[in-house]
Design an enzyme around this catalytic site. Structure first.
Site, PDB file in Angstrom:
ATOM      1  N   GLY A  33       5.981 -34.739 -11.335  1.00 49.57           N
ATOM      2  CA  GLY A  33       5.535 -33.348 -11.926  1.00 49.57           C
ATOM      3  C   GLY A  33       4.261 -32.989 -11.358  1.00 49.57           C
ATOM      4  N   LYS A  48       1.375 -21.443 -20.044  1.00 48.48           N
ATOM      5  CA  LYS A  48       2.632 -21.228 -20.842  1.00 48.48           C
ATOM      6  C   LYS A  48       2.288 -22.380 -22.149  1.00 48.48           C
ATOM      7  CE  LYS A  48       2.944 -19.363 -18.081  1.00 48.48           C
ATOM      8  NZ  LYS A  48       2.212 -19.828 -16.020  1.00 48.48           N
ATOM      9  N   ARG A  58      -6.297 -20.427  -4.262  1.00 46.93           N
ATOM     10  CA  ARG A  58      -5.841 -22.438  -4.201  1.00 46.93           C
ATOM     11  C   ARG A  58      -5.576 -22.666  -2.473  1.00 46.93           C
ATOM     12  NH1 ARG A  58      -4.351 -25.321  -9.078  1.00 46.93           N
ATOM     13  NH2 ARG A  58      -3.853 -26.600  -7.678  1.00 46.93           N
ATOM     14  N   HIS A  88      23.642  -4.188 -26.998  1.00 50.60           N
ATOM     15  CA  HIS A  88      22.782  -3.230 -27.567  1.00 50.60           C
ATOM     16  C   HIS A  88      22.686  -3.897 -29.079  1.00 50.60           C
ATOM     17  CE1 HIS A  88      21.354   0.200 -28.923  1.00 50.60           C
ATOM     18  NE2 HIS A  88      21.069   0.491 -30.629  1.00 50.60           N
TER      19      HIS A  88
HETATM   20  P1  FAD Z   1       2.571 -29.926  -6.114  1.00 53.77           P
HETATM   21  O1  FAD Z   1       2.712 -29.282  -7.979  1.00 53.77           O
HETATM   22  O2  FAD Z   1       0.669 -29.240  -5.885  1.00 53.77           O
HETATM   23  O3  FAD Z   1       2.679 -31.271  -6.288  1.00 53.77           O
HETATM   24  C1  FAD Z   1       2.457 -31.898  -5.349  1.00 53.77           C
HETATM   25  C2  FAD Z   1       1.762 -33.194  -5.775  1.00 53.77           C
HETATM   26  O4  FAD Z   1       1.718 -33.696  -4.668  1.00 53.77           O
HETATM   27  C3  FAD Z   1       0.647 -33.799  -6.786  1.00 53.77           C
HETATM   28  O5  FAD Z   1       0.545 -34.114  -7.704  1.00 53.77           O
HETATM   29  C4  FAD Z   1      -0.539 -34.324  -5.832  1.00 53.77           C
HETATM   30  O6  FAD Z   1      -0.802 -35.586  -6.597  1.00 53.77           O
HETATM   31  C5  FAD Z   1       0.477 -35.582  -5.004  1.00 53.77           C
HETATM   32  N1  FAD Z   1      -0.641 -35.206  -3.179  1.00 53.77           N
HETATM   33  C6  FAD Z   1      -0.709 -34.597  -2.591  1.00 53.77           C
HETATM   34  N2  FAD Z   1      -1.549 -35.210  -1.791  1.00 53.77           N
HETATM   35  C7  FAD Z   1      -1.473 -36.202  -2.121  1.00 53.77           C
HETATM   36  C8  FAD Z   1      -1.073 -37.973  -0.645  1.00 53.77           C
HETATM   37  N3  FAD Z   1      -1.974 -37.547   0.404  1.00 53.77           N
HETATM   38  N4  FAD Z   1      -0.627 -38.572  -1.617  1.00 53.77           N
HETATM   39  C9  FAD Z   1      -0.156 -38.617  -2.184  1.00 53.77           C
HETATM   40  N5  FAD Z   1       0.710 -38.018  -2.984  1.00 53.77           N
HETATM   41  C10 FAD Z   1      -0.776 -36.983  -2.788  1.00 53.77           C
HETATM   42  N6  FAD Z   1       3.703 -22.105 -10.366  1.00 53.77           N
HETATM   43  C11 FAD Z   1       4.889 -20.975 -10.892  1.00 53.77           C
HETATM   44  O7  FAD Z   1       6.096 -20.816 -10.216  1.00 53.77           O
HETATM   45  N7  FAD Z   1       4.704 -20.097 -12.392  1.00 53.77           N
HETATM   46  C12 FAD Z   1       4.152 -20.880 -13.284  1.00 53.77           C
HETATM   47  O8  FAD Z   1       3.664 -19.967 -14.267  1.00 53.77           O
HETATM   48  C13 FAD Z   1       2.568 -21.040 -12.725  1.00 53.77           C
HETATM   49  N8  FAD Z   1       1.709 -21.305 -13.631  1.00 53.77           N
HETATM   50  C14 FAD Z   1       0.729 -21.889 -12.769  1.00 53.77           C
HETATM   51  C15 FAD Z   1      -0.268 -22.345 -13.533  1.00 53.77           C
HETATM   52  C16 FAD Z   1      -1.568 -22.444 -13.113  1.00 53.77           C
HETATM   53  C17 FAD Z   1      -2.773 -22.720 -14.135  1.00 53.77           C
HETATM   54  C18 FAD Z   1      -2.063 -22.765 -11.443  1.00 53.77           C
HETATM   55  C19 FAD Z   1      -2.966 -24.320 -11.225  1.00 53.77           C
HETATM   56  C20 FAD Z   1      -0.753 -22.938 -11.229  1.00 53.77           C
HETATM   57  C21 FAD Z   1       0.503 -22.240 -11.510  1.00 53.77           C
HETATM   58  N9  FAD Z   1       1.676 -22.077 -10.522  1.00 53.77           N
HETATM   59  C22 FAD Z   1       3.016 -22.152 -12.077  1.00 53.77           C
HETATM   60  C23 FAD Z   1       2.202 -22.642  -9.085  1.00 53.77           C
HETATM   61  C24 FAD Z   1       2.367 -23.829  -9.083  1.00 53.77           C
HETATM   62  O9  FAD Z   1       2.256 -25.013 -10.657  1.00 53.77           O
HETATM   63  C25 FAD Z   1       2.231 -24.928  -8.118  1.00 53.77           C
HETATM   64  O10 FAD Z   1       3.436 -23.839  -7.093  1.00 53.77           O
HETATM   65  C26 FAD Z   1       3.723 -26.089  -7.940  1.00 53.77           C
HETATM   66  O11 FAD Z   1       3.303 -26.666  -8.451  1.00 53.77           O
HETATM   67  C27 FAD Z   1       3.947 -26.089  -6.487  1.00 53.77           C
HETATM   68  O12 FAD Z   1       3.972 -27.465  -6.101  1.00 53.77           O
HETATM   69  P2  FAD Z   1       4.351 -28.824  -4.927  1.00 53.77           P
HETATM   70  O13 FAD Z   1       5.055 -29.415  -5.598  1.00 53.77           O
HETATM   71  O14 FAD Z   1       3.605 -27.661  -4.007  1.00 53.77           O
HETATM   72  O15 FAD Z   1       2.402 -29.260  -5.028  1.00 53.77           O
HETATM   73  P1  NAI Z   2      -4.663 -15.444  -7.335  1.00 55.72           P
HETATM   74  O1  NAI Z   2      -5.048 -15.177  -5.509  1.00 55.72           O
HETATM   75  O2  NAI Z   2      -3.222 -14.825  -7.784  1.00 55.72           O
HETATM   76  O3  NAI Z   2      -6.019 -14.161  -7.328  1.00 55.72           O
HETATM   77  C1  NAI Z   2      -7.560 -14.822  -7.007  1.00 55.72           C
HETATM   78  C2  NAI Z   2      -7.890 -13.273  -7.290  1.00 55.72           C
HETATM   79  O4  NAI Z   2      -8.742 -13.069  -6.935  1.00 55.72           O
HETATM   80  C3  NAI Z   2      -7.890 -12.192  -6.488  1.00 55.72           C
HETATM   81  O5  NAI Z   2      -7.407 -11.030  -7.325  1.00 55.72           O
HETATM   82  C4  NAI Z   2      -8.575 -11.799  -5.228  1.00 55.72           C
HETATM   83  O6  NAI Z   2      -9.106 -10.341  -4.988  1.00 55.72           O
HETATM   84  C5  NAI Z   2      -9.611 -12.104  -6.329  1.00 55.72           C
HETATM   85  N1  NAI Z   2     -11.004 -12.811  -6.246  1.00 55.72           N
HETATM   86  C6  NAI Z   2     -11.325 -13.134  -4.909  1.00 55.72           C
HETATM   87  N2  NAI Z   2     -12.307 -13.950  -4.587  1.00 55.72           N
HETATM   88  C7  NAI Z   2     -13.325 -12.964  -5.321  1.00 55.72           C
HETATM   89  C8  NAI Z   2     -14.533 -13.345  -5.583  1.00 55.72           C
HETATM   90  N3  NAI Z   2     -15.396 -13.482  -4.520  1.00 55.72           N
HETATM   91  N4  NAI Z   2     -15.150 -12.632  -6.639  1.00 55.72           N
HETATM   92  C9  NAI Z   2     -13.920 -11.927  -7.789  1.00 55.72           C
HETATM   93  N5  NAI Z   2     -12.411 -12.079  -7.415  1.00 55.72           N
HETATM   94  C10 NAI Z   2     -12.437 -12.797  -5.875  1.00 55.72           C
HETATM   95  O7  NAI Z   2      -5.540 -16.920  -6.910  1.00 55.72           O
HETATM   96  P2  NAI Z   2      -5.516 -17.335  -8.595  1.00 55.72           P
HETATM   97  O8  NAI Z   2      -5.636 -16.679  -9.437  1.00 55.72           O
HETATM   98  O9  NAI Z   2      -6.421 -18.518  -8.363  1.00 55.72           O
HETATM   99  O10 NAI Z   2      -3.771 -18.655  -8.827  1.00 55.72           O
HETATM  100  C11 NAI Z   2      -3.895 -19.264  -7.663  1.00 55.72           C
HETATM  101  C12 NAI Z   2      -2.140 -19.388  -7.190  1.00 55.72           C
HETATM  102  O11 NAI Z   2      -1.658 -19.978  -8.168  1.00 55.72           O
HETATM  103  C13 NAI Z   2      -0.978 -17.974  -7.284  1.00 55.72           C
HETATM  104  O12 NAI Z   2      -1.409 -17.643  -5.674  1.00 55.72           O
HETATM  105  C14 NAI Z   2       0.269 -18.319  -8.459  1.00 55.72           C
HETATM  106  O13 NAI Z   2       0.755 -19.049  -6.906  1.00 55.72           O
HETATM  107  C15 NAI Z   2      -0.347 -19.322  -8.268  1.00 55.72           C
HETATM  108  N6  NAI Z   2      -0.264 -18.906 -10.321  1.00 55.72           N
HETATM  109  C16 NAI Z   2       0.647 -18.796 -11.005  1.00 55.72           C
HETATM  110  C17 NAI Z   2       1.271 -18.459 -12.269  1.00 55.72           C
HETATM  111  C18 NAI Z   2       2.807 -18.080 -12.148  1.00 55.72           C
HETATM  112  O14 NAI Z   2       3.330 -18.045 -11.548  1.00 55.72           O
HETATM  113  N7  NAI Z   2       2.341 -17.573 -13.859  1.00 55.72           N
HETATM  114  C19 NAI Z   2       0.723 -18.354 -12.890  1.00 55.72           C
HETATM  115  C20 NAI Z   2      -1.018 -18.928 -12.381  1.00 55.72           C
HETATM  116  C21 NAI Z   2      -1.101 -19.536 -10.812  1.00 55.72           C
END
Ligand code: FAD
Ligand code: NAI
Length: 475
Positions: free
Chosen positions: A44, A56, A275, A447
Site C-alpha cells: 500500500g 484522512k 517530497r 435539490h
Molecule cells: P509510494 O506510495 O511511495 O510507494 C512506493 C513503495 O515503494 C513504498 O511502499 C516503498 O517502501 C517501496 N520501495 C521504495 N524503494 C524500494 C526498493 N528499492 N525496493 C523495494 N521497494 C521499494 N495523494 C492523494 O492522491 N490523496 C491524498 O489524500 C494524499 N494524502 C497524502 C498525505 C500525506 C501525509 C502524504 C505524505 C502523501 C499523500 N498523498 C496523497 C500522496 C500519495 O501518498 C502519493 O502520491 C502516492 O503514495 C504515490 O504512490 P507511489 O505508488 O508512486 O509511491
Molecule cells: P508541497 O509541495 O505541497 O508544499 C510545500 C510547501 O512548502 C510549498 O508551499 C512551498 O512554498 C513551501 N516551502 C518550501 N520550502 C520552504 C521553506 N524553506 N520554508 C517555508 N516554506 C517552504 O509539499 P508537501 O505539503 O510536503 O506535500 C508533498 C506532496 O504530497 C504534495 O506534492 C502532494 O502532491 C502530496 N500530498 C497530497 C495530498 C492530497 O492530495 N490531499 C495531501 C498531502 C500530500
C-alpha cells in the site's frame, strides 16, 4: 517463493507496492502476465500506510470534534468533549490494517508473487533483492519502477523524529502538541495543521511564498486563508526559515519576515516542504537510466523510460504527487506491456486538499488557460447561496468554472467548499469528456444538494445563474 542464490526469470517485475505498483501488478496479472511484486516495507506504500488514508482518518476524527463543538448553533449541546489520541490512532491503524489486508488478498487472488525486500539493479535485465534472510536474483523481460517518494529535509534542520518531525511522525504523535510549528503551507502542512488545531494545539504555519497556494485559483486560496484564520491557525506568509535551536524539548525557530528577524518556539516542528523521489538506491546507472537533477525519471505517454522494457510510474515521475495519478499510470504501464493501445493522455488529474473547507480542482486554472492562448469565460457561484450548504452549517466556499469563450468547452472546474472532494468528480468528467458548459448547466441537479452550485456556476458563465443577482440583459 524462491529463496537462494540463483536467478528466477519473470515476465514482469514491479518494484514498490504503493498505489502505483500494486495496481500495476494486479492489472498486469489480469492481462495474463506472470508478475513478481517487490516491496521493502508495507503493502500500500505511502498512501495507505503513512499518507492518504491515515491522514484522512485523522481529518475526519478531528473534524468531528470541531463539528460537535459547532453544533451548539443548531441547538445540539455537548459538554466535555475530550480526545483520546491513542484510541484515535487505534481506530485509524485498524482501518489501515484492514485495507492492507484487502490489497494482499487481491494480489494473492490475482496470482501476483509478493517478495519483501529492497530491490536494486545489478545489470541490464537483472535485479537483486535483499530480503534480509537471503539475496534473490530476478531476470525480467519488463520492469515497472514504482518506488515513490520521501519527505525532504530543510538544510540545517534534519529530522530527529522527536521534535523535528515529518508527516509520518505527525500521524503517530502520542500527545497533542502545545504549539505545533509547521514549515510549508502545501497539502501536508495545511492538512496536518488543521488536524492538530482542531484537536486543540496552537498551530503556526510558516510559508516561504508570499501567497497561499499560488498555483490554486485566488478566489479559492483567499477563502482558505480566511477559514484557516477562523479556526485559529496563525499563517505567516513570506516567512523564511533561518535556523533552529533546540533546548529543553523546545524548538526555537529563527525566521525572517519582510526583512525583519523574528522567532517563535514550539514543542514540535513539522517540516512539510515537499517530497523527493526514491530513485537513489536503485543503482539505475547499472542499466544506464538517468534521472534529472532532482532524481525524477522521465517517461513518455506509455510510461516507458529511455531503457527498453523499463517503465516508471507514480511519484518518481515529475508532476503531481498523487495516489490516483500513480494508479492510473500503473494501469497504463501494465496495459502497454500487455500489448494494448494505452497512453496517458488525460486532460484533468483532479487534485484535492482536504482542508476545511476542502479545495478540489480539475483541468486548467484561468491563468493557465489564458497562458495557453484561450479567451476564457468564467462562472462563479458561492456556497452561501445554496440551501444545502446552509443546512450543513458550512457556507464558506465558491465554485469556479473556466470555459473556452469560442467553443464553450469546459476547461477547468475549481471548488472550495464542503465536500469539494466528492463534487469535483463532476468537474473532472466534464473536462475529460470535453463537455460544453451547457452540458453542466442543462443537467438537472437534485435539490437541495451541493452539486447545484456547479450547475449555477455553469449558468453564471452566461450571466444567467438564478440564485445570485445577474443584471437584466435584453435578448
Ligand atoms: P509510494 O506510495 O511511495 O510507494 C512506493 C513503495 O515503494 C513504498 O511502499 C516503498 O517502501 C517501496 N520501495 C521504495 N524503494 C524500494 C526498493 N528499492 N525496493 C523495494 N521497494 C521499494 N495523494 C492523494 O492522491 N490523496 C491524498 O489524500 C494524499 N494524502 C497524502 C498525505 C500525506 C501525509 C502524504 C505524505 C502523501 C499523500 N498523498 C496523497 C500522496 C500519495 O501518498 C502519493 O502520491 C502516492 O503514495 C504515490 O504512490 P507511489 O505508488 O508512486 O509511491
Ligand atoms: P508541497 O509541495 O505541497 O508544499 C510545500 C510547501 O512548502 C510549498 O508551499 C512551498 O512554498 C513551501 N516551502 C518550501 N520550502 C520552504 C521553506 N524553506 N520554508 C517555508 N516554506 C517552504 O509539499 P508537501 O505539503 O510536503 O506535500 C508533498 C506532496 O504530497 C504534495 O506534492 C502532494 O502532491 C502530496 N500530498 C497530497 C495530498 C492530497 O492530495 N490531499 C495531501 C498531502 C500530500
Amino acid at each position: 517463493m524462491v529463496v537462494g542464490d540463483f536467478t528466477q526469470s519473470v515476465e514482469t517485475v514491479v518494484i514498490g507496492a504503493g498505489p502505483g505498483g500494486y495496481v500495476a501488478a494486479i492489472r498486469a496479472a489480469q492481462l495474463g502476465q506472470e508478475v513478481v511484486l517487490i516491496e521493502k516495507q508495507l503493502l500500500g506504500g505511502v498512501c495507505l500506510n503513512w499518507g492518504c488514508i491515515p491522514s484522512k482518518a485523522m481529518i475526519e476524527a478531528s473534524g468531528l470534534k470541531h463539528q460537535i463543538a459547532k453544533a451548539a448553533q443548531m441547538g445540539i449541546i455537548v459538554n466535555d468533549i475530550s480526545v483520546d489520541l491513542s484510541k484515535l490512532h487505534q481506530w485509524k491503524d485498524g482501518l489501515v490494517d484492514r485495507l492492507r489486508g484487502g490489497v494482499k488478498t487481491l494480489l494473492e487472488k490475482n496470482g501476483v508473487d509478493l517478495v519483501y525486500g529492497k530491490a536494486a539493479f545489478t545489470e541490464p535485465g537483472k535485479i537483486l533483492v535483499d530480503t534480509k534472510e537471503a539475496l534473490q536474483r530476478f531476470e525480467y523481460k519488463n520492469l515497472i519502477l514504482a518506488t515513490g517518494s520521501t519527505p525532504v529535509e530543510i538544510p540545517g534542520m534534519p529530522f530527529d523524529h522527536k521534535i523535528i518531525i515529518d508527516s509520518t511522525d505527525a500521524l503517530a504523535l502520542k500527545q497533542i502538541p502545545e504549539h505545533l510549528i509547521v514549515i510549508g503551507a502545501g497539502s501536508v502542512g495545511i492538512e496536518m495543521g488543521t488536524i492538530y488545531r482542531k484537536l486543540g494545539a496552537e498551530v503556526t504555519i510558516l510559508e516561504l511564498s508570499e501567497t497561499l497556494l499560488p498555483s490554486v485559483e485566488p478566489e479559492l486560496s483567499q477563502v482558505l486563508a480566511r477559514t484557516l484564520k477562523k479556526i485559529g491557525i496563525k499563517l505567516l506568509l513570506g516567512a523564511k526559515f533561518e535556523s533552529v535551536d533546540i533546548k529543553n524539548k523546545l524548538a526555537k525557530i529563527l525566521y525572517t519576515e519582510k526583512g525583519e528577524q523574528k522567532n517563535l518556539a514550539g514543542d514540535k516542528v513539522l517540516v512539510a516542504v515537499g517530497r523527493t523521489p526514491n530513485t537513489s538506491e536503485l543503482d539505475l546507472e547499472r542499466i544506464g537510466l538517468e534521472t534529472d537533477e532532482r532524481g525524477f525519471i522521465e517517461v513518455n505517454e506509455k510510461m516507458q523510460t529511455s531503457v527498453e522494457g523499463v517503465y516508471a510510474i507514480g511519484d518518481i515521475v515529475k508532476g503531481m504527487m498523487l495516489a490516483h495519478r500513480a494508479s492510473h499510470m500503473g494501469k497504463i504501464a501494465a496495459e502497454v506491456i500487455g500489448g494494448k493501445a494505452a497512453a496517458f493522455d488525460n486532460l484533468a488529474i483532479p487534485g484535492v486538499i482536504f482542508s476545511d473547507p476542502e479545495i478540489a480542482t480539475a483541468g486548467l486554472t484561468q491563468a493557465e488557460a489564458e497562458d495557453q492562448g484561450y479567451k476564457v469565460k468564467v462562472g462563479l457561484f458561492p456556497f452561501r447561496a445554496l440551501g444545502r450548504a446552509m443546512t450543513l452549517g458550512e457556507v464558506d466556499g465558491v465554485n469556479k468554472i473556466i470555459s473556452d469563450a469560442e467553443t464553450g468547452a469546459v476547461l477547468g472546474v475549481h471548488i472550495i467548499g464542503p465536500h469539494a472532494s466528492d463534487l469535483i468528480a463532476e468537474g473532472a468528467l466534464a473536462v475529460e469528456s470535453g463537455s460544453h458548459v451547457d452540458d453542466l448547466a442543462l443537467t438537472i441537479h437534485a435539490h437541495p444538494t451541493l452539486p447545484e452550485g456547479i450547475g449555477e456556476a455553469a449558468d453564471d458563465v452566461e450571466h444567467k445563474a438564478i440564485h445570485i443577482f445577474n443584471p437584466p440583459v435584453k435578448q
